[in-house]
Design a protein around this motif. Structure first.
Motif, PDB file in Angstrom:
ATOM      1  N   ALA A 236       0.939  -1.196  -0.207  1.00  0.00           N
ATOM      2  CA  ALA A 236       0.121   0.142  -0.137  1.00  0.00           C
ATOM      3  C   ALA A 236       0.763   1.197  -0.091  1.00  0.00           C
ATOM      4  O   ALA A 236       1.733   1.396   0.933  1.00  0.00           O
ATOM      5  CB  ALA A 236      -0.804  -0.022   1.129  1.00  0.00           C
TER       6      ALA A 236
ATOM      7  N   ASP B 151      -0.798   4.371  -0.972  1.00  0.00           N
ATOM      8  CA  ASP B 151      -1.618   5.298  -1.265  1.00  0.00           C
ATOM      9  C   ASP B 151      -1.825   6.484  -0.249  1.00  0.00           C
ATOM     10  O   ASP B 151      -2.912   7.329  -0.465  1.00  0.00           O
ATOM     11  CB  ASP B 151      -3.101   4.766  -1.450  1.00  0.00           C
ATOM     12  N   HIS B 152      -1.099   6.477   0.739  1.00  0.00           N
ATOM     13  CA  HIS B 152      -1.313   7.562   1.775  1.00  0.00           C
ATOM     14  C   HIS B 152      -1.316   8.981   1.427  1.00  0.00           C
ATOM     15  O   HIS B 152      -1.863   9.904   2.055  1.00  0.00           O
ATOM     16  CB  HIS B 152      -0.101   7.204   2.769  1.00  0.00           C
TER      17      HIS B 152
ATOM     18  N   PHE C 102      -4.439  11.674   1.006  1.00  0.00           N
ATOM     19  CA  PHE C 102      -5.006  12.547   2.044  1.00  0.00           C
ATOM     20  C   PHE C 102      -3.878  13.197   3.066  1.00  0.00           C
ATOM     21  O   PHE C 102      -4.335  14.123   3.927  1.00  0.00           O
ATOM     22  CB  PHE C 102      -6.115  12.038   3.012  1.00  0.00           C
TER      23      PHE C 102
ATOM     24  N   MET D 262      -1.142  -1.196  -4.248  1.00  0.00           N
ATOM     25  CA  MET D 262      -2.534  -0.290  -3.989  1.00  0.00           C
ATOM     26  C   MET D 262      -2.115   1.091  -3.983  1.00  0.00           C
ATOM     27  O   MET D 262      -1.166   1.493  -3.091  1.00  0.00           O
ATOM     28  CB  MET D 262      -2.893  -0.788  -2.619  1.00  0.00           C
TER      29      MET D 262
ATOM     30  N   ARG E  88      -6.961   3.145  -5.485  1.00  0.00           N
ATOM     31  CA  ARG E  88      -7.717   3.975  -4.529  1.00  0.00           C
ATOM     32  C   ARG E  88      -8.747   4.818  -5.504  1.00  0.00           C
ATOM     33  O   ARG E  88      -8.058   5.481  -6.295  1.00  0.00           O
ATOM     34  CB  ARG E  88      -6.456   4.553  -3.834  1.00  0.00           C
TER      35      ARG E  88
ATOM     36  N   LYS F  54     -10.408  -4.777   4.164  1.00  0.00           N
ATOM     37  CA  LYS F  54      -9.252  -4.637   4.883  1.00  0.00           C
ATOM     38  C   LYS F  54      -9.492  -4.136   6.358  1.00  0.00           C
ATOM     39  O   LYS F  54     -10.505  -3.442   6.476  1.00  0.00           O
ATOM     40  CB  LYS F  54      -8.427  -3.479   4.099  1.00  0.00           C
TER      41      LYS F  54
ATOM     42  N   TYR G  11      -7.879  -3.741  10.546  1.00  0.00           N
ATOM     43  CA  TYR G  11      -6.622  -3.787  11.344  1.00  0.00           C
ATOM     44  C   TYR G  11      -6.701  -5.115  12.261  1.00  0.00           C
ATOM     45  O   TYR G  11      -7.820  -5.582  12.841  1.00  0.00           O
ATOM     46  CB  TYR G  11      -6.773  -2.465  12.339  1.00  0.00           C
TER      47      TYR G  11
ATOM     48  N   ALA H 179      -4.391  -4.069   7.456  1.00  0.00           N
ATOM     49  CA  ALA H 179      -3.306  -2.961   7.270  1.00  0.00           C
ATOM     50  C   ALA H 179      -2.203  -3.189   8.328  1.00  0.00           C
ATOM     51  O   ALA H 179      -2.611  -3.712   9.202  1.00  0.00           O
ATOM     52  CB  ALA H 179      -4.243  -1.848   7.369  1.00  0.00           C
ATOM     53  N   GLY H 180      -1.147  -2.557   7.921  1.00  0.00           N
ATOM     54  CA  GLY H 180       0.021  -2.704   8.679  1.00  0.00           C
ATOM     55  C   GLY H 180      -0.137  -1.535  10.082  1.00  0.00           C
ATOM     56  O   GLY H 180       0.287  -1.865  11.121  1.00  0.00           O
ATOM     57  N   GLY H 181      -0.683  -0.515   9.590  1.00  0.00           N
ATOM     58  CA  GLY H 181      -0.747   0.612  10.663  1.00  0.00           C
ATOM     59  C   GLY H 181       0.594   1.283  10.812  1.00  0.00           C
ATOM     60  O   GLY H 181       1.566   1.233   9.848  1.00  0.00           O
TER      61      GLY H 181
ATOM     62  N   ASP I  55      -2.181  -5.827   3.554  1.00  0.00           N
ATOM     63  CA  ASP I  55      -2.067  -4.742   2.808  1.00  0.00           C
ATOM     64  C   ASP I  55      -1.372  -3.698   3.504  1.00  0.00           C
ATOM     65  O   ASP I  55      -1.692  -2.901   4.259  1.00  0.00           O
ATOM     66  CB  ASP I  55      -3.499  -4.192   2.644  1.00  0.00           C
ATOM     67  N   MET I  56       0.087  -3.600   3.448  1.00  0.00           N
ATOM     68  CA  MET I  56       0.830  -3.202   4.225  1.00  0.00           C
ATOM     69  C   MET I  56       1.661  -2.065   3.499  1.00  0.00           C
ATOM     70  O   MET I  56       2.180  -2.171   2.500  1.00  0.00           O
ATOM     71  CB  MET I  56       2.053  -4.205   4.858  1.00  0.00           C
ATOM     72  N   GLY I  57       1.825  -0.851   4.279  1.00  0.00           N
ATOM     73  CA  GLY I  57       2.794   0.260   3.855  1.00  0.00           C
ATOM     74  C   GLY I  57       3.666   0.678   4.617  1.00  0.00           C
ATOM     75  O   GLY I  57       4.771   0.240   4.280  1.00  0.00           O
ATOM     76  N   ARG I  58       3.388   1.432   5.687  1.00  0.00           N
ATOM     77  CA  ARG I  58       4.602   2.007   6.294  1.00  0.00           C
ATOM     78  C   ARG I  58       5.511   1.020   6.945  1.00  0.00           C
ATOM     79  O   ARG I  58       6.585   1.221   7.313  1.00  0.00           O
ATOM     80  CB  ARG I  58       3.770   2.973   7.554  1.00  0.00           C
TER      81      ARG I  58
HETATM   82  C1  R5P Z   1      -4.904   4.426   4.416  1.00  0.00           C
HETATM   83  O1  R5P Z   1      -4.280   5.459   4.486  1.00  0.00           O
HETATM   84  C2  R5P Z   1      -4.616   3.609   3.207  1.00  0.00           C
HETATM   85  O2  R5P Z   1      -5.660   2.640   2.732  1.00  0.00           O
HETATM   86  C3  R5P Z   1      -3.483   2.573   3.531  1.00  0.00           C
HETATM   87  O3  R5P Z   1      -2.890   1.771   2.296  1.00  0.00           O
HETATM   88  C4  R5P Z   1      -3.647   1.617   4.662  1.00  0.00           C
HETATM   89  O4  R5P Z   1      -3.762   2.113   5.915  1.00  0.00           O
HETATM   90  C5  R5P Z   1      -2.470   0.603   4.846  1.00  0.00           C
HETATM   91  O5  R5P Z   1      -1.200   1.171   4.944  1.00  0.00           O
HETATM   92  P1  R5P Z   1      -0.519   1.118   6.382  1.00  0.00           P
HETATM   93  O6  R5P Z   1       0.003  -0.493   6.355  1.00  0.00           O
HETATM   94  O7  R5P Z   1       0.551   2.045   6.313  1.00  0.00           O
HETATM   95  O8  R5P Z   1      -1.673   1.118   7.589  1.00  0.00           O
END
Ligand code: R5P
Length: 295
Positions: free
Chosen positions: A55, A57-58, A61, A86, A107, A203, A205, A225-227, A251-254
């Motif tokens: 992910a 897409d942050h 916003f 994503m 997104r 998705k 948490y 999500a990773g958070g 679905d992991m981003g940060r």
């Molecule tokens: C929300 O901002 C988005 O859908 C992120 O793609 C989602 O929160 C996953 O990213 P993260 O793992 O950084 O929470």
């Protein structure tokens, strides 16, 4: 024109073999049309039944988030190790090569920022553009219990209805307002609502208590999500416990792109998700890969 001479009569009808009639491998997805199932089978690995979605897409916003200030530099090295990307259409067209050839979860909402009410979203991509971009799925948030709950549900319903016309699945993301309690009751409610309105997967948490029940109560696959960024070992442990308790992937981003070594981290996450590699081994794998890269 086909050659009509010497047409041979069919001989081998395999009469001893019943016609193949296999159930689709994903929870709650058996009654979907071929195109929808085909796209889901690109998102979820049919062997493991799971996915590692990257992910990023942050920015839609929160602007240039740490780790993805330059998506054109940060994301390409991770692409070979991700099952799915994503992102927004802006990120895709400007920073990702069409030769990447990974399924895209697009997104498809926007309309708010970190300076305003997060639940006040709208559908921000026309289905025709999602088709032009060859999206494997489209996605928006449901903000259950938030100020604009009704509007956010309407957004996801719109994506589901328009996507269904063209065989494109919808991922509903459970967006959590600042004053919501992140517990099994809340995520059980939010994920179930998302599935009942027709989302093809959801998705959520991960939560320490009762995640298994959240998964059980949701009739379609859940990815987590990773958070916020955690130490690598904790993030891998969260992924392990999530899939162990029934999640169909991450679905992991940060926790990937803010890692000290994102390329090693995404591979370690992949080992957990697809091969059930335990936390300690996965963390060791992360350190080994990182050191192989001279870091
Ligand atoms: C929300 O901002 C988005 O859908 C992120 O793609 C989602 O929160 C996953 O990213 P993260 O793992 O950084 O929470």
């Amino acid at each position: 024109m086909a050659d009509l001479d010497d047409i041979k009569e069919g001989k081998d009808f395999g009469l001893d073999n019943p016609a193949r009639n296999e159930p689709f491998f994903l929870k709650g997805s058996n009654a979907l049309d071929w195109g929808m199932q085909n796209r889901l089978a690109r998102i979820f690995n049919p062997e493991s039944g799971r996915t590692v979605m990257l992910a990023f897409d942050h920015g839609y916003f929160q602007g240039p988030t740490t780790g993805i200030e330059r998506m054109d530099l940060a994301i390409p090295p991770l692409i070979p190790h991700a099952d799915v990307l994503m992102c927004t259409r802006g990120a895709l067209r400007s920073c990702i090569s069409p030769t990447a050839n990974k399924p895209i979860v697009l997104r498809s909402s926007a309309g708010q920022s970190i300076l305003s009410e997060l639940s006040n979203e709208l559908v921000a991509v026309d289905i025709e553009d999602a088709i032009r971009l060859n999206a494997a799925a489209i996605t928006a948030q449901v903000y259950i219990g938030a100020e604009y709950e009704h509007k956010s549900i309407a957004n996801v319903v719109k994506l589901i209805d328009t996507g269904s016309r063209y065989g494109i699945p919808t991922l509903a993301v459970t967006g959590v307002g600042a004053d919501m309690v992140r517990d099994a009751r809340y995520f059980g409610l939010a994920t179930r609502i998302a599935a009942e309105i027709g989302a093809h997967y959801v998705k959520s948490y991960f939560i320490e208590e009762g995640f298994e029940k959240v998964v059980a109560g949701c009739p379609v696959p859940i990815v987590i999500a990773g958070g916020k960024k955690l130490p690598e070992g904790e993030a891998l442990d969260m992924a392990y416990r999530a899939v162990d308790q029934g999640a169909s992937g991450v679905d992991m981003g940060r926790n990937i792109f803010q890692s000290d070594c994102p390329v090693a981290m995404i591979q370690a996450v992949g080992a957990v998700v697809h091969r059930n590699v335990g936390t300690d081994k996965a963390l060791q794998m992360y350190h080994d890969l990182k050191s192989d890269m001279g870091m």
